[in-house]
Design a protein around this motif. Structure first.
Motif, PDB file in Angstrom:
ATOM      1  N   PRO A  81       0.806  -1.223   0.000  1.00  0.00           N
ATOM      2  CA  PRO A  81       0.000   0.000   0.000  1.00  0.00           C
ATOM      3  C   PRO A  81       0.841   1.276   0.000  1.00  0.00           C
ATOM      4  O   PRO A  81       0.440   2.278  -0.602  1.00  0.00           O
ATOM      5  CB  PRO A  81      -0.824  -0.107   1.287  1.00  0.00           C
ATOM      6  N   LEU A  84       2.211   2.207  -3.569  1.00  0.00           N
ATOM      7  CA  LEU A  84       1.073   2.468  -4.450  1.00  0.00           C
ATOM      8  C   LEU A  84       0.405   3.786  -4.104  1.00  0.00           C
ATOM      9  O   LEU A  84       0.010   4.565  -4.990  1.00  0.00           O
ATOM     10  CB  LEU A  84       0.054   1.330  -4.362  1.00  0.00           C
ATOM     11  N   LEU A  85       0.255   4.038  -2.796  1.00  0.00           N
ATOM     12  CA  LEU A  85      -0.376   5.291  -2.399  1.00  0.00           C
ATOM     13  C   LEU A  85       0.487   6.473  -2.814  1.00  0.00           C
ATOM     14  O   LEU A  85      -0.022   7.496  -3.318  1.00  0.00           O
ATOM     15  CB  LEU A  85      -0.611   5.321  -0.882  1.00  0.00           C
ATOM     16  N   ALA A 132      -5.864  12.158   2.851  1.00  0.00           N
ATOM     17  CA  ALA A 132      -6.605  11.039   2.262  1.00  0.00           C
ATOM     18  C   ALA A 132      -5.745   9.774   2.268  1.00  0.00           C
ATOM     19  O   ALA A 132      -6.228   8.681   2.583  1.00  0.00           O
ATOM     20  CB  ALA A 132      -7.024  11.400   0.841  1.00  0.00           C
ATOM     21  N   SER A 136      -6.663   6.390   4.315  1.00  0.00           N
ATOM     22  CA  SER A 136      -6.869   5.092   3.662  1.00  0.00           C
ATOM     23  C   SER A 136      -5.838   4.070   4.153  1.00  0.00           C
ATOM     24  O   SER A 136      -6.163   2.894   4.342  1.00  0.00           O
ATOM     25  CB  SER A 136      -6.832   5.194   2.143  1.00  0.00           C
ATOM     26  N   PHE A 137      -4.618   4.515   4.375  1.00  0.00           N
ATOM     27  CA  PHE A 137      -3.614   3.602   4.901  1.00  0.00           C
ATOM     28  C   PHE A 137      -4.009   3.107   6.285  1.00  0.00           C
ATOM     29  O   PHE A 137      -3.867   1.927   6.616  1.00  0.00           O
ATOM     30  CB  PHE A 137      -2.251   4.296   4.942  1.00  0.00           C
ATOM     31  N   TYR A 140      -6.723   0.620   5.966  1.00  0.00           N
ATOM     32  CA  TYR A 140      -6.158  -0.648   5.502  1.00  0.00           C
ATOM     33  C   TYR A 140      -5.452  -1.386   6.631  1.00  0.00           C
ATOM     34  O   TYR A 140      -5.643  -2.588   6.839  1.00  0.00           O
ATOM     35  CB  TYR A 140      -5.185  -0.368   4.355  1.00  0.00           C
TER      36      TYR A 140
END
Lengths: 167, 453
Positions: A81, A84-85, A132, A136-137, A140
């Motif tokens: 993640p 990618l983030l 954001a 999201s991390f 996750y």
């Protein structure tokens, strides 16, 4: 008497910021996935050229290439993640900062002092993106583990619905 | 009636791409109020691509990237463009400069609203005729109550220059909506530049107006220099006008009468039609500027020599000053030459009918007036006007600034055509001063020597 026309190319600070964000994203992707990093590097080149010249098309192509790099890294190399983030954030930011600079170039021109404007806008976009990404991390890290992917998707759809309602 | 050929290149007068005029060089018509910029179009859709891919490949981190995209899409849909509650103040370092002076213009924009203006862009409405090296624009962000300042320098030229309203654009933080407004600035909006009417005493205009050095002898008997007639002595006549020779001969007293001298009436007429705004290259002053300069030198010199001087412009708009004398009159002439819209530094696009103008001008012209016609002779019609006025009994002298260049065959041809017009006027008996690079005083002295032969 001749009145001076301004040079309608983007201000240098805007170009630098867009190129920097794209480069950071490409680096993060390259660490995880060579093919993704390669496509992202092409994206960096296109973003730089697009903002230097003032072409939204080249800039858009560059941001798309960065996004494609993210997809490749996630799809082919199963990137985590974090990279990618960062890559996704870089794609969005390079488009945002680059297009802002191009718009400034069209309206105000290169000779105008628009440092404050560029800096404020960049700060706002980076803040939004960072928050954001962090949220999201966090989601996750907290939620993933055994949860099916579909649950994440439903979470996302709920978020979209909320956001649409805000308007 | 005109052959259309113009001498010299046309100057770039700032009507295309002038600083501060257009936000978009293609003159897009922008609606007022709030406009979506469309920069985030399709973001929400794009954000779902990684989501779909993540589900297909069963790779959760990709879905996170989608969440990031959704966040940006939500940011973009956010609030609307802020209200433009700003006060703009403009300050000129010198509102009445001399031509050629540099004036510093300072613009202050204050945010009077309660909210922050995260993206504010301002373009000042610089008048088309003023040249400036700096862009008169600013891009900034303003917190409530704060003021943004920017300044730029302009070079003053003759005329009254009005600033247009400031074009202000404000966007919301994500840049998805933009508010467009034109706001008038408080403070100075006009720059008045009136050139000094220099009465250079050495300006040899005496030979210019009449054969008799500025004073027209008449057929009326009275005080003067040239002998006219004698009449019977009346009690009270001055002793020096008594004809003593006759008294010595016959013992009768009689008085001498001389030709009464009257001052000449001169009307300075400046050709300021659209076709007369010509210059050899973009940096030189155009022919109308030079004509006005010639007029600004001729008017005080003529007034000093006692003539009655009037001013008119061969151009749209009623530019006329009846002949007169005195300091008041000189001031009115100066004001007219500096600020009348017919003599503006850039041509106006009003409709103009030359034949109507000539008719009206003839009717207005006093019967004994001479005409000092300042024109670059851009077409045959100017020469025709000069000859027609001369034929109607008004002595015409033409001062013609030379706007031709000689770098291309077309320009050389235009120069030759103009030279032909000059020689045709001269052979018709009209005096023409072909004013090239030298100063006006030098040319006049040379012409004076030529004409008094």
């Amino acid at each position: 008497m001749v009145a001076v026309t301004v040079t309608r190319t983007p201000p240098r600070l805007g170009v630098a910021l867009a190129a920097l964000s794209a480069a950071v994203g490409a680096a993060a992707l390259g660490l995880v996935s060579p093919p993704g990093g390669g496509v992202a590097a092409l994206g960096v080149l296109l973003v730089t050229i697009g903002t230097l010249v003032g072409s939204r098309r080249a800039l858009g192509a560059g941001a798309t290439a960065l996004a494609a790099g993210v997809l490749l890294a996630g799809g082919l190399s199963n990137g985590g993640p974090g990279p990618l983030l960062v890559g996704g954030l870089a794609a969005a930011l390079s488009w945002d900062l680059g297009e802002h600079a191009v718009g400034l170039g069209e309206q105000l021109g290169r000779e105008t002092d628009a440092t404050r404007n560029v800096a404020t806008h960049a700060a706002g976009s980076v803040a939004v993106g960072a928050v954001a990404a962090a949220v999201s991390f966090g989601v996750y890290a907290a939620a993933a583990g055994g949860q099916p992917v579909v649950a994440l998707v439903f979470l996302l759809i709920g978020a979209i619905a909320l956001v649409s309602a805000v308007r | 009636m005109t052959d259309g050929a113009a001498g010299g290149r046309e100057p770039a007068d700032g009507s295309t791409g002038a600083n501060g005029r257009n936000v978009d060089p293609l003159e897009r018509i922008r609606p007022r109020g709030v406009v979506p910029t469309g920069r985030w179009t399709g973001m929400a859709a794009l954000a779902l691509v990684p989501v779909g891919l993540g589900v297909l490949l069963r790779h959760p981190p990709l879905v996170l990237v989608g969440a990031l995209g959704v966040a940006f899409a939500g940011y973009a849909r956010g609030d609307t463009a802020p209200d433009l509650d700003v006060t703009i103040e403009r300050e000129l370092s010198d509102p009445t400069p001399d031509p050629g002076d540099e004036v510093t213009v300072t613009l202050r924009i204050r945010n009077d609203g309660d909210g922050v203006l995260p993206d504010l862009r301002a373009v000042d409405g610089v008048p088309a005729a003023l040249a400036t090296d700096d862009p008169a624009r600013l891009g900034t962000a303003l917190r409530p109550g704060r003021t943004a300042t920017f300044s730029y320098r302009v070079t003053a030229i003759r005329g009254a220059h009005e600033w247009d309203p400031v074009h202000v654009l404000a966007r919301n933080p994500s840049g998805s909506r933009e508010r467009d407004a034109r706001i008038d600035a408080e403070g100075a909006t006009t720059l008045r530049c009136a050139p000094e009417l220099e009465a250079t005493a050495s300006l040899p205009l005496r030979g210019l107006t009449t054969v008799y050095s500025g004073r027209v002898p008449t057929d009326v008997g009275g005080a003067g220099i040239e002998f006219h007639s004698t009449r019977e002595y009346r009690h009270g006549d001055p002793a020096k006008r008594v004809n003593w020779a006759r008294y010595a001969r016959t013992g009768e007293l009689s008085t001498l009468e001389f030709r009464e001298e009257r001052a000449a009436t001169v009307v300075v007429c400046i050709d300021a039609r659209e076709g007369a705004y010509l210059a050899p290259d973009p940096e030189s002053p155009n022919a109308v500027e030079r004509s006005v300069e010639a007029a600004a030198q001729a008017v005080p010199a003529l007034l000093d020599s006692g003539d009655r001087v009037g001013v008119a412009a061969f151009a749209p708009g009623d530019c006329r000053l009846d002949p007169g004398v005195g300091d008041d009159h000189a001031a009115r002439a100066r004001e007219l030459l500096a600020t009348h819209p017919s003599l503006a530094p850039t041509p106006s696009d009003e409709r103009f009918l030359p034949t109507t103008w000539v008719r009206r001008f003839r009717r207005w012209l006093p019967a004994d007036a001479q005409v000092l016609f300042c024109t670059p002779l851009p077409d045959d019609y100017a020469a025709t006007v000069a000859r027609r006025l001369d034929a109607y009994g008004h002595a015409v002298t033409v001062i013609s600034p030379d706007p031709t260049a000689d770098d291309t065959p077309g320009h050389r041809l235009a120069g030759i055509e103009r030279a032909n017009r000059v020689s045709r006027l001269r052979s018709a008996g009209i005096r023409v001063l072909d004013w090239g690079e030298e100063s006006l005083a030098t040319e006049l002295e040379r012409a004076d020597a030529r004409w008094s032969r």
